[in-house]
Design a protein around this motif. Structure first.
Motif: not given
Length: 420
Positions: A386-402
């Motif tokens: 983003h804007s020429g800068v590389e960043s590590e990203i991480s996202g989480t979500c409870e799986a549930g039924a789907d």
């Protein structure tokens, strides 16, 4: 196209040693044009209503019956028999399944059936022939690809120019698509009002090239046309993995059709959204005192709208649709041997790249984490430039039924967290 075995024939018959007066009762009672003459279970001839009417009532059927000029197998298609009867001047043909007599079909019966199975406007088969042809192809283990063709804004076109002109368009579109048909490996049907399906056994790269030509090469003559694209095309299928045991081939075919249909609908929506800002600039969609619709900003709320992963094929397509304000953004990813969850994360990343042109998202891993108590969490990790800068990203979500939807949501969240 239906087979003769699917016509619901009734085996009205007599023995050659029955008397004519008994046969007349059967003909009148069943309103039949002819009866089969059976020796035991074996068909030995036919006796028509006319032959019975001119014979002595005390005569035996064997003295007035005629040998069957031709006997059709139940596996024949209605169209095949209709062609044979026309070429050979036959009006009545008995149908058998092995040694079993099923009944008699007339040329009139076949014409009525063909009228139900074919579109009289375009001359194309309806979807029932697609289903029979497609299921047989899948059972044979052949590569099957479905190309779904949907005319853009055809309903509005009909309102503007009338149904007579609209019918001309449908005939020209059918002829255009028909020009690509190789009968040995393709089938074209009219699927609905302004929808056509081109099913093919060609290798997927060749099918993809066909789909591109359909969308870019359609030209109409002697009818009014609007500028821009005339047709949206979706594609699904390709080389398949080994089928699961007891697979329902009809369900597999429906999945291919639905996937291709969704892709064509999505492309149609995207065209409409792309045209909306220019229409407003030209004043076409504005009324005095009206406020133009706001263009979504980077802060506009985003959500996962739909996730579809075709996990039945090596090169199945995965589609993820996100909403950003009032806009819909899609990402499509071929599995190419990847797991379904990985292809979902990659498709979501493509949608995010389109939503934020200044951001480049790379997915490195998708993890399913079991928490105490049985809760499952999906975690997606990667990088975003983003804007020429590389960043590590991480996202989480409870799986549930789907789980599939959770993977898309976790990928989306990883980028939203970065952008704040």
């Amino acid at each position: 196209m239906k087979r003769l075995s699917e016509l619901g024939l009734v085996p009205h018959w007599v023995s050659p040693r029955h008397r004519v007066d008994s046969a007349v009762i059967l003909v009148e009672g069943h309103r039949a044009r002819a009866l089969g003459v059976l020796e035991g279970y074996r068909l030995v001839g036919l006796v028509t209503r006319l032959e019975l009417a001119t014979a002595s009532k005390d005569a035996y059927v064997e003295t007035v019956m005629s040998p069957a000029r031709f006997v059709a197998e139940a596996t024949w298609s209605v169209r095949k028999l209709a062609g044979y009867m026309s070429e050979n001047g036959l009006d009545l043909v008995p149908v058998v399944e092995g040694d079993r007599f099923l009944g008699i079909v007339s040329a009139t019966d076949l014409l009525e059936e063909l009228g139900r199975s074919y579109d009289p406007l375009t001359g194309l088969a309806w979807s029932d022939e697609l289903r029979q042809w497609g299921v047989e192809s899948l059972k044979a283990g052949t590569e099957l690809t479905v190309i779904f063709c949907d005319l853009d804004e055809f309903g509005e076109y009909n309102k503007r120019y009338g149904h007579v002109i609209g019918d001309r368009v449908l005939v020209q579109v059918a002829a255009f698509l028909q020009s690509y048909v190789d009968p040995a490996r393709d089938l074209l049907v009219r699927y609905g009002g302004d929808e056509f399906v081109f099913a093919t056994l060609r290798p997927r790269p060749e099918a993809v090239q066909l789909a591109e030509e359909f969308q870019s090469g359609l030209l109409l003559h002697d009818v009014p046309t609007e500028s821009g694209s005339l047709m949206s095309v979706g594609i699904a299928g390709g080389r398949r993995t080994v089928e699961r045991e007891n697979v329902h081939f009809m369900a597999t075919l429906d999945n291919l059709i639905n996937t291709a249909s969704r892709e064509s609908t999505l492309k149609k929506r995207e065209k409409a959204q792309a045209a909306r800002p220019s229409a407003q600039l030209e004043g076409e969609a504005q009324t005095p005192g009206a406020t133009p619709a706001p263009i979504p900003t980077a802060k506009a709320p985003m959500a996962v709208v739909e996730v579809h992963a075709d996990d039945t094929q090596v090169h199945g397509l995965t589609t993820v649709i996100l909403s950003r304000g009032d806009a819909l953004i899609s990402g499509v990813q071929s599995r190419s041997g990847r797991s379904a969850v990985e292809s979902i994360a990659l498709a979501t990343a493509k949608a995010l790249d389109r939503a934020f042109p200044g951001v480049r998202v790379v997915v490195k891993d998708v993890r399913l984490i079991e928490r105490p108590g049985g809760t499952r969490i999906v975690e997606v990790v990667g990088t975003a430039t983003h804007s020429g800068v590389e960043s590590e990203i991480s996202g989480t979500c409870e799986a549930g039924a789907d789980v599939f939807r959770a993977v898309a949501q976790a990928t989306l969240q990883s980028v939203l967290d970065l952008l704040g």
